[in-house]
Design a protein around this motif. Structure first.
Motif, PDB file in Angstrom:
ATOM      1  N   LEU A 108      52.279 -17.934  19.314  1.00  0.00           N
ATOM      2  CA  LEU A 108      51.037 -17.936  19.805  1.00  0.00           C
ATOM      3  C   LEU A 108      50.176 -16.595  19.068  1.00  0.00           C
ATOM      4  O   LEU A 108      49.074 -16.809  18.831  1.00  0.00           O
ATOM      5  CB  LEU A 108      50.973 -17.843  21.336  1.00  0.00           C
ATOM      6  CG  LEU A 108      49.671 -18.084  21.901  1.00  0.00           C
ATOM      7  CD1 LEU A 108      48.810 -19.320  21.600  1.00  0.00           C
ATOM      8  CD2 LEU A 108      49.969 -18.130  23.616  1.00  0.00           C
TER       9      LEU A 108
ATOM     10  N   LEU B  27      42.112 -22.641  20.899  1.00  0.00           N
ATOM     11  CA  LEU B  27      43.492 -22.917  20.759  1.00  0.00           C
ATOM     12  C   LEU B  27      43.875 -23.383  21.895  1.00  0.00           C
ATOM     13  O   LEU B  27      45.229 -24.214  22.063  1.00  0.00           O
ATOM     14  CB  LEU B  27      44.075 -21.433  20.573  1.00  0.00           C
ATOM     15  CG  LEU B  27      43.922 -20.673  19.150  1.00  0.00           C
ATOM     16  CD1 LEU B  27      44.475 -19.191  19.446  1.00  0.00           C
ATOM     17  CD2 LEU B  27      44.577 -21.447  18.211  1.00  0.00           C
TER      18      LEU B  27
ATOM     19  N   GLU C 235      45.662 -27.532  21.974  1.00  0.00           N
ATOM     20  CA  GLU C 235      46.621 -28.054  21.171  1.00  0.00           C
ATOM     21  C   GLU C 235      47.763 -27.271  20.953  1.00  0.00           C
ATOM     22  O   GLU C 235      48.775 -27.242  20.468  1.00  0.00           O
ATOM     23  CB  GLU C 235      46.156 -28.627  19.763  1.00  0.00           C
ATOM     24  CG  GLU C 235      45.487 -29.950  20.006  1.00  0.00           C
ATOM     25  CD  GLU C 235      44.170 -29.911  19.111  1.00  0.00           C
ATOM     26  OE1 GLU C 235      43.819 -28.921  18.641  1.00  0.00           O
ATOM     27  OE2 GLU C 235      43.615 -31.043  18.949  1.00  0.00           O
ATOM     28  N   ASN C 236      47.335 -25.685  21.225  1.00  0.00           N
ATOM     29  CA  ASN C 236      48.295 -24.503  20.847  1.00  0.00           C
ATOM     30  C   ASN C 236      48.776 -23.838  22.179  1.00  0.00           C
ATOM     31  O   ASN C 236      49.558 -22.873  22.017  1.00  0.00           O
ATOM     32  CB  ASN C 236      47.663 -23.470  19.924  1.00  0.00           C
ATOM     33  CG  ASN C 236      47.186 -24.378  18.637  1.00  0.00           C
ATOM     34  OD1 ASN C 236      48.406 -24.517  17.974  1.00  0.00           O
ATOM     35  ND2 ASN C 236      46.111 -25.035  18.507  1.00  0.00           N
TER      36      ASN C 236
ATOM     37  N   LYS D 223      48.963 -17.187  15.797  1.00  0.00           N
ATOM     38  CA  LYS D 223      47.598 -17.875  15.564  1.00  0.00           C
ATOM     39  C   LYS D 223      46.371 -17.337  15.972  1.00  0.00           C
ATOM     40  O   LYS D 223      45.311 -17.374  15.429  1.00  0.00           O
ATOM     41  CB  LYS D 223      47.849 -19.240  16.632  1.00  0.00           C
ATOM     42  CG  LYS D 223      48.957 -20.131  15.952  1.00  0.00           C
ATOM     43  CD  LYS D 223      49.270 -21.325  17.081  1.00  0.00           C
ATOM     44  CE  LYS D 223      50.530 -21.996  16.712  1.00  0.00           C
ATOM     45  NZ  LYS D 223      50.794 -22.984  17.734  1.00  0.00           N
TER      46      LYS D 223
END
Length: 575
Positions: free
Chosen positions: A345, A299, A302-303, A348
């Motif tokens: 977040l 993650l 890109e996150n 995810k």
């Protein structure tokens, strides 16, 4: 707070070029489509409330701290009781009790305040080791709150005043040696200095006939960010006019920067145990936890924005390689600039857990153990506190304190600069929020004007949550920091009482910053805080009964009901 200390080590922005306010920089970056760690007011009001209009060439105002007989009385009380104050710090340091189990430490701090004339009541918000101590003199005065913490951290045991790693408690296990708990974040000093400040303000108010109510909140489990977030949701801090907070640090400074919002979540994977030598059909919960940990690392590219943090630990991975782990737990701290960004977040991370469970053929459940907001800044409050820090001066570090600091720095491979023996400049926060630590004081800050500061307890260049901080907390560096921090807090509190215009400025700014933002606890509906059953002697001493009304006891057992995995039809023998 465990993590609050770094916010106070500000660097001034360059003074060259056009002078832009932080709020204007946020607007420009938002217009340019830059969203990593920067949010416009329309997009995220919780982050925008921390924006600042101070120019890059900001200078702290003069003349805020008044020299009054009441303030001198408060500071003199701290000086005359320094042995008792440093003795309390040493006692709590010796106890080194973990979150939610601070049996001896909470009583020691409560006794200190009772002797100073406070009325103490244990069991705040249902937590056995949380208490509220109240002192009132006169009528119609402000209601001022102080924050006390006293929990230690696991694995950070260290002998006092020793400049190399030397655990005070070493736990022998031929397969898993470990260290005992220690005050690697300095909460022994934190709670002690705050209690001393509250007591000093009470004595000054009584001597000089100042109307005031002083409330001290002994808070449990700050290291887990549990105690205050839940207490705020239950209205414990309602009715305060101002709240004063501090945290041990590597520098003497204050400011009005923010912190990261955070949700702590534990994932439990359930599989089927079996012999490691005949593993076919077993379902390893440890495999699931390892897969989750691995996938969550993906993650980051890109996150995970610069304002975010994601860190984890496997709490339970089994006991022996020869038994397939039937239950495994992995805990995450998910941090971002606001609760809304944390949730994005977190969703995810939860999706990753579900993928790991599917791949490992286990089941997964998760529970939120704590959740807090980002801290709301208080510029006028920080300016008043900084003025008092400058008037009082830095902690009076002895040669012994500097020598220990340099030994620790050498041991850790750092430049040998000793302790920070100045009061840092007051500078605006970075215009672009880059993330950092979290604190459960943040939830208080959205309900009452709150100021925080750091006093140097650990050597320059070191960090909190280390054995080196535990070495200092009740040794020469920490004992000097305790006295200085108590004076900073007490002096600022007295100014709020004797200068009503200062308190008004603080409250006016709070009203302006919270306009359009409705605080709501980040804890999920139906949340029950984790607790440990206290020993009988503690319940008797504090006048409590078990269990409190706000939890289910005994808690529901976590037991796997999974079945062995099928390998398909039996194979026919070869002919």
């Amino acid at each position: 707070m465990c993590d609050l200390h770094d916010q106070h080590e500000h660097e001034a922005l360059p003074a060259s070029g056009p002078t832009l306010s932080r709020r204007r920089i946020m607007q420009l970056l938002g217009a340019a489509g830059v969203t990593a760690g920067v949010m416009t007011a329309e997009a995220d009001p919780a982050m925008a409330a921390g924006a600042d209009d101070s120019p890059a060439a900001y200078e702290a105002p003069d003349g805020l701290a008044a020299d009054t007989p009441a303030k001198r009385a408060a500071l003199d009380w701290i000086t005359s009781h320094d042995d008792r104050i440093t003795g309390l710090n040493a006692e709590i340091w010796d106890n080194a009790e973990l979150s939610l189990r601070e049996w001896k430490s909470s009583i020691a701090e409560a006794d200190f305040l009772e002797q100073a004339g406070f009325d103490v009541k244990f069991g705040t918000a249902g937590f056995p080791t949380a208490f509220t101590a109240t002192f009132t003199h006169g009528k119609g005065g402000p209601v001022l709150g102080f924050s006390g913490e006293y929990d230690a951290l696991p694995g950070l045991s260290q002998n006092k005043g020793v400049g190399h790693h030397d655990p005070r408690e070493y736990i022998h296990d031929p397969f898993a040696p470990s260290y005992g708990p220690g005050h690697g974040c300095g909460h022994s000093a934190l709670g002690t200095a705050a209690a001393a400040a509250a007591a000093a303000v009470a004595q000054a108010a009584k001597k000089h006939r100042l109307p005031v109510t002083v409330k001290f909140f002994g808070s449990t489990a700050e290291e887990m960010l549990i105690g205050k977030t839940y207490a705020v949701s239950k209205g414990v801090y309602d009715g305060l006019d101002a709240f004063l907070d501090w945290h041990p640090s590597t520098a003497n400074a204050t400011g009005w920067g923010s912190t990261t919002a955070m949700t702590a979540v534990t994932f439990t994977f359930l599989g089927v145990a079996g012999h490691g030598g005949t593993p076919l059909g077993n379902k390893s919960a440890l495999d699931a936890a390892v897969m989750m940990a691995t996938m969550s690392e993906f993650l980051r590219e890109e996150n995970l924005a610069p304002s975010g943090r994601l860190h984890w630990v496997i709490n339970n991975g089994g006991d022996i390689p020869n038994v397939t782990a039937e239950i495994s737990e992995i805990s995450y701290y998910v941090r971002e600039g606001s609760p809304a960004r944390v949730q994005v977040l977190l969703d995810k991370v939860i999706a990753v857990s579900e993928a790991a469970a599917k791949a490992s053929q286990t089941t997964v459940r998760h529970r939120v153990t704590s959740a807090c907001w980002n801290q709301l800044p208080a510029k006028a409050f920080a300016e008043l506190l900084h003025a008092n820090m400058r008037e009082i001066g830095p902690p009076q570090f002895s040669d012994e304190a500097h020598e220990l600091a340099k030994e620790l720095q050498e041991s850790l491979g750092l430049p040998q600069k000793g302790m920070h023996d100045k009061v840092g400049e007051l500078t605006p926060p970075n215009p672009v929020f880059m993330g950092g630590g979290s604190t459960d004081v943040a939830d208080i800050s959205w309900n009452v004007p709150t100021v925080s500061m750091g006093a140097a307890l650990a050597p320059i260049g070191t960090k909190m949550h280390t054995w080196s901080t535990a070495a200092c907390a009740a040794a020469a560096p920490g004992q000097a920091a305790v006295i200085a921090a108590a004076k900073y807090l007490a002096a600022t509190a007295v100014d709020l009482i004797t200068q009503p215009e200062r308190l008004k400025a603080v409250k006016d700014e709070f009203k302006d910053r919270t306009k359009g933002v409705s605080w709501k606890t980040a804890l999920p509906d139906g949340y029950e805080p984790p607790m440990y059953e206290p020993p009988a002697w503690f319940l008797k001493k504090t006048g409590q009964k078990w269990p409190p009304a706000n939890i289910t006891w005994p808690p529901k057992r976590v037991v796997s009901q999974e079945k062995f995995s099928s390998l398909g039809p039996e194979l026919e023998p070869q002919k």
